[in-house]
Design a protein around this motif. Structure first.
Motif, PDB file in Angstrom:
ATOM      1  N   GLY A   1       0.837  -1.194   0.000  1.00  0.00           N
ATOM      2  CA  GLY A   1       0.000   0.000   0.000  1.00  0.00           C
ATOM      3  C   GLY A   1       0.868   1.238   0.000  1.00  0.00           C
ATOM      4  N   ALA A   2       0.206   2.404  -0.090  1.00  0.00           N
ATOM      5  CA  ALA A   2       0.958   3.660  -0.123  1.00  0.00           C
ATOM      6  C   ALA A   2       0.110   4.771   0.464  1.00  0.00           C
ATOM      7  N   SER A   3       0.775   5.839   0.915  1.00  0.00           N
ATOM      8  CA  SER A   3       0.041   6.998   1.419  1.00  0.00           C
ATOM      9  C   SER A   3      -0.325   7.912   0.245  1.00  0.00           C
ATOM     10  N   ARG A   4      -1.206   8.872   0.520  1.00  0.00           N
ATOM     11  CA  ARG A   4      -1.628   9.774  -0.549  1.00  0.00           C
ATOM     12  C   ARG A   4      -0.453  10.603  -1.071  1.00  0.00           C
ATOM     13  N   ALA A   5       0.423  11.051  -0.158  1.00  0.00           N
ATOM     14  CA  ALA A   5       1.555  11.883  -0.565  1.00  0.00           C
ATOM     15  C   ALA A   5       2.408  11.164  -1.599  1.00  0.00           C
ATOM     16  N   VAL A   6       2.594   9.872  -1.371  1.00  0.00           N
ATOM     17  CA  VAL A   6       3.432   9.066  -2.249  1.00  0.00           C
ATOM     18  C   VAL A   6       2.778   8.884  -3.627  1.00  0.00           C
TER      19      VAL A   6
ATOM     20  N   GLY B   1      -6.591   5.101   2.250  1.00  0.00           N
ATOM     21  CA  GLY B   1      -7.080   6.327   2.885  1.00  0.00           C
ATOM     22  C   GLY B   1      -8.389   6.775   2.282  1.00  0.00           C
ATOM     23  N   GLN B   2      -8.814   7.971   2.691  1.00  0.00           N
ATOM     24  CA  GLN B   2     -10.156   8.418   2.339  1.00  0.00           C
ATOM     25  C   GLN B   2     -10.390   8.524   0.837  1.00  0.00           C
ATOM     26  N   THR B   3      -9.380   8.964   0.071  1.00  0.00           N
ATOM     27  CA  THR B   3      -9.576   9.006  -1.380  1.00  0.00           C
ATOM     28  C   THR B   3      -8.843   7.848  -2.043  1.00  0.00           C
ATOM     29  N   GLY B   4      -8.595   6.798  -1.285  1.00  0.00           N
ATOM     30  CA  GLY B   4      -8.005   5.587  -1.847  1.00  0.00           C
ATOM     31  C   GLY B   4      -8.819   4.395  -1.395  1.00  0.00           C
ATOM     32  N   LYS B   5      -8.138   3.356  -0.943  1.00  0.00           N
ATOM     33  CA  LYS B   5      -8.864   2.162  -0.520  1.00  0.00           C
ATOM     34  C   LYS B   5      -8.971   2.098   1.004  1.00  0.00           C
ATOM     35  N   PHE B   6     -10.086   1.529   1.477  1.00  0.00           N
ATOM     36  CA  PHE B   6     -10.244   1.234   2.894  1.00  0.00           C
ATOM     37  C   PHE B   6      -9.776  -0.204   3.098  1.00  0.00           C
ATOM     38  N   VAL B   7      -8.845  -0.399   4.012  1.00  0.00           N
ATOM     39  CA  VAL B   7      -8.383  -1.758   4.259  1.00  0.00           C
ATOM     40  C   VAL B   7      -8.590  -2.110   5.725  1.00  0.00           C
ATOM     41  N   SER B   8      -8.784  -3.368   5.975  1.00  0.00           N
ATOM     42  CA  SER B   8      -9.017  -3.824   7.343  1.00  0.00           C
ATOM     43  C   SER B   8      -8.305  -5.161   7.548  1.00  0.00           C
TER      44      SER B   8
ATOM     45  N   ALA C   1      -8.039   7.113   8.478  1.00  0.00           N
ATOM     46  CA  ALA C   1      -9.420   6.741   8.152  1.00  0.00           C
ATOM     47  C   ALA C   1      -9.460   5.465   7.330  1.00  0.00           C
ATOM     48  N   GLY C   2      -8.411   5.211   6.549  1.00  0.00           N
ATOM     49  CA  GLY C   2      -8.431   4.061   5.647  1.00  0.00           C
ATOM     50  C   GLY C   2      -7.894   2.775   6.227  1.00  0.00           C
ATOM     51  N   MET C   3      -7.254   2.836   7.417  1.00  0.00           N
ATOM     52  CA  MET C   3      -6.588   1.630   7.893  1.00  0.00           C
ATOM     53  C   MET C   3      -6.701   1.374   9.395  1.00  0.00           C
ATOM     54  N   SER C   4      -7.334   2.281  10.142  1.00  0.00           N
ATOM     55  CA  SER C   4      -7.245   2.145  11.600  1.00  0.00           C
ATOM     56  C   SER C   4      -8.103   1.014  12.155  1.00  0.00           C
ATOM     57  N   THR C   5      -8.869   0.309  11.281  1.00  0.00           N
ATOM     58  CA  THR C   5      -9.621  -0.849  11.779  1.00  0.00           C
ATOM     59  C   THR C   5      -8.810  -2.142  11.665  1.00  0.00           C
ATOM     60  N   ALA C   6      -7.552  -2.028  11.247  1.00  0.00           N
ATOM     61  CA  ALA C   6      -6.700  -3.224  11.211  1.00  0.00           C
ATOM     62  C   ALA C   6      -6.581  -3.798  12.626  1.00  0.00           C
ATOM     63  N   ASP C   7      -6.446  -5.125  12.740  1.00  0.00           N
ATOM     64  CA  ASP C   7      -6.364  -5.744  14.073  1.00  0.00           C
ATOM     65  C   ASP C   7      -5.084  -5.316  14.783  1.00  0.00           C
ATOM     66  N   VAL C   8      -3.980  -5.402  14.068  1.00  0.00           N
ATOM     67  CA  VAL C   8      -2.679  -5.054  14.650  1.00  0.00           C
ATOM     68  C   VAL C   8      -2.002  -4.031  13.742  1.00  0.00           C
ATOM     69  N   ILE C   9      -1.562  -2.922  14.334  1.00  0.00           N
ATOM     70  CA  ILE C   9      -0.890  -1.896  13.529  1.00  0.00           C
ATOM     71  C   ILE C   9       0.561  -1.772  13.974  1.00  0.00           C
ATOM     72  N   VAL C  10       1.449  -1.885  12.998  1.00  0.00           N
ATOM     73  CA  VAL C  10       2.879  -1.695  13.249  1.00  0.00           C
ATOM     74  C   VAL C  10       3.289  -0.413  12.536  1.00  0.00           C
ATOM     75  N   ALA C  11       3.986   0.474  13.244  1.00  0.00           N
ATOM     76  CA  ALA C  11       4.472   1.688  12.603  1.00  0.00           C
ATOM     77  C   ALA C  11       5.981   1.743  12.736  1.00  0.00           C
ATOM     78  N   ILE C  12       6.631   2.128  11.664  1.00  0.00           N
ATOM     79  CA  ILE C  12       8.083   2.329  11.716  1.00  0.00           C
ATOM     80  C   ILE C  12       8.338   3.751  11.240  1.00  0.00           C
TER      81      ILE C  12
END
Lengths: 318, 253
Positions: free
Chosen positions: A228-233, A246-253, A270-281
């Motif tokens: 996946g990618a962010s809108r900026a990218v 994200g909001q003007t892309g895909k909603f993923v869960s 908005a597009g990804m915060s319903t994922a069960d586990v979120i890892v951020a780097i």
């Protein structure tokens, strides 16, 4: 009365979203004490009918010999098969979103799109304003419901078998001139973004398109994940729009969402915060993505990702 | 060629919403920024490009509740020639099928060759009206297109569906809904902004009444994820902690 489910398939393979839609329809049918029947449209349908039976569908109305998708024809087959149903459920895929409105018009039914939950008979949970608000809606009359991918669990396998009731393949009106001229199957073997169990996304913090090839894609492949990618990218032209989350892309869960070099703008969350586990780097320990991350790794992706890929490969090889 | 665009005006996607006291909906007030539906903007841009290439006229059709004119003028500054606005709070907040019927009623009078719309309304998250209007008018639809080629007698359009690339051909008239990768919408220039003020905006009424088949009974903020766990240290340490979590606790591998 009964509830119909369109079990979308392509070349004999059932879409995962179809099974989730079956689960949603079953939840409502159980509340009503009525049964669910499936609708399958494909070239050969026997294996698909068996699969539906395995997941607890007793009856399938099938239209065999259909070698190519045609929205009007699909809408007509589904409408004819569901004249006596109190509700029709379709997956909120591109096909489902295209067909459902036509079916709703033909049946003069009440449309409820992209549901994320069922509270009661005819009472559904939806999300609006790009997942920033959840709503509960009450719908009356015959319903045409589309179900968001990745929200409902897969139905349990009960090992039953479904009876197959062939329905005639409708011919397309000569006044409805449209045809699917060509289908190009996506290259590569990564899972589809909205259906993937694991998604690895990159943001502007990756530093450039070349770092997707160097870091994001190897991590995705090591994890068996979609990219996946962010809108900026995407706006910068580093990645195709189809990968935007994200909001003007895909909603993923997905089960796991790995955000690499993504700060976590509201429209991305908005597009990804319903994922069960979120890892951020991310190097910036103040980045908003850390507020939703279960595993917030503060560090430079150029150091962390290669080591992580190595560690995953070791674990998988063991 | 006559091109109609189904245009919805929506709150800015960056808006941070408050709920109303009844907790049945968000509050929109004077501070709310209204914009062209982000996907509808691609539809507007594409319509203008078709006009610039083969000649013709672009007319937008909007159902509104009083917040629309500024954005419609923006579309006109981009190159839209005329606009139809059905102003009715009841209809604007109605169920998608009623909205589609009102739009179809207006579009019918235009005799358009191509009808464009965004693939989705970002406010209500509906992808309904494009295909529904096509069905009501008895014409074909191709949704979520990412490329378009227009000929005198038809169109070729491509899109991505469930990871596959699909290429469609259709005769005219046809309804098309736009995905993001279709084009890059232009920024209107100052002289065009001035000219847009004088372009015709037709206010129309509809005989169709809302059905009330769907009632929104509750609105809430989504449950907040209890995140916030940070892992700091050397690269070896953070990777080790993360891997331990993913394997032992989450059982991913």
């Amino acid at each position: 009365m009964s509830i119909a489910v369109f079990l979308e398939s392509y070349q004999g393979k059932m879409a995962k979203a179809s099974l989730e839609t079956l689960k949603a329809a079953t939840v409502m049918a159980e509340k009503l004490g009525i049964s669910v029947f499936g609708i399958i449209i494909d070239d050969t349908v026997d294996t698909l009918v068996q699969e539906a039976g395995k997941f607890g569908v007793a009856t399938v109305k099938s239209s065999a010999g259909v070698t190519i998708y045609h929205p009007t024809m699909y809408a007509r087959i589904i409408t004819n098969a569901t004249k006596d149903a109190s509700a029709v459920f379709l997956p909120a895929t591109v096909w489902g979103n295209e067909i459902a409105p036509m079916v709703a018009v033909k049946l003069d039914a009440t449309p409820v799109s992209d549901i994320i939950g069922i509270e009661d008979v005819g009472t559904f949970k939806r999300s609006i304003h790009g997942n920033k608000i959840h709503t509960t809606v009450k719908a009356e009359g015959n319903l045409v419901v589309t179900v968001r991918s990745g929200v409902f669990d897969l139905p349990g396998e009960v090992g039953g078998s479904a009876s197959n009731e062939p329905i005639s393949t409708e011919t397309v009106d000569s006044d409805n001139f449209i045809k699917l001229a060509e289908v190009l199957v996506a290259q590569g073997d990564r899972p589809e973004l909205t259906e993937a169990d694991i998604v690895v996304s990159g943001g502007r913090g990756t530093g450039g398109p070349e770092n997707f090839a160097q870091h994001i894609e190897p991590l995705a492949d090591a994890m068996g994940a979609a990219v996946g990618a962010s809108r900026a990218v995407v706006d910068a032209g580093w990645r195709p729009h189809g990968e935007q989350v994200g909001q003007t892309g895909k909603f993923v869960s997905p089960k796991v969402y790995v955000a690499v070099g993504i700060s976590g703008a509201i429209q991305h969350l908005a597009g990804m915060s319903t994922a069960d586990v979120i890892v951020a780097i991310n190097t910036d320990s103040e980045a908003p993505i850390f507020k939703v991350a279960d595993y917030g790794v503060v560090g430079d992706l150029n150091d962390v990702v290669p080591k992580l890929v190595e560690a995953i490969k070791q674990v998988k090889a063991a | 060629m006559k091109i109609a665009v189904l245009l919805k005006i929506v709150p800015d996607t960056e808006t941070r919403f408050q709920l109303n006291p009844e907790e049945t909906d968000v509050i929109t007030d004077r501070t709310t920024e209204w914009i062209l539906g982000p996907y509808d903007e691609y539809a507007v841009e594409e319509a203008i490009r078709i006009k610039e290439k083969v000649g013709g006229q672009v007319i937008t059709v909007t159902i509104g509740s009083g917040n629309e004119e500024k954005s419609i003028r923006k579309a006109m500054a981009m190159g839209v020639d005329e606009a139809i606005l059905v102003e009715s709070e009841g209809l604007a907040g109605s169920d998608p099928l009623t909205i589609a019927k009102v739009l179809a009623e207006q579009v019918k009078t235009l005799d358009a060759d191509i009808i464009l719309a965004g693939k989705m309304a970002t406010d209500t998250s509906d992808s309904f009206v494009g295909p529904a209007v096509a069905q009501l008018l008895g014409i074909p639809v191709i949704t979520e297109i990412s490329s378009l080629e227009v000929r005198e007698d038809g169109v070729t359009a491509t899109r991505t569906a469930s990871g596959r690339s699909e290429k469609f051909e259709s005769k005219l008239p046809v309804v098309l809904t736009a995905d993001k990768s279709l084009n890059d919408p232009r920024y209107p220039k100052l002289p065009d902004i001035m000219k847009a003020k004088k372009k015709p905006l037709h206010k129309k009424e509809s005989a169709i009444s809302p059905r009330g088949a769907i009632t929104q009974i509750k609105a809430a903020f989504p449950p907040q994820k209890a995140g916030g766990t940070k892992i700091e240290g050397t690269t070896e340490e953070v990777v080790s902690v993360l891997m331990d979590g993913l394997t032992t606790k989450e059982k991913i591998f």
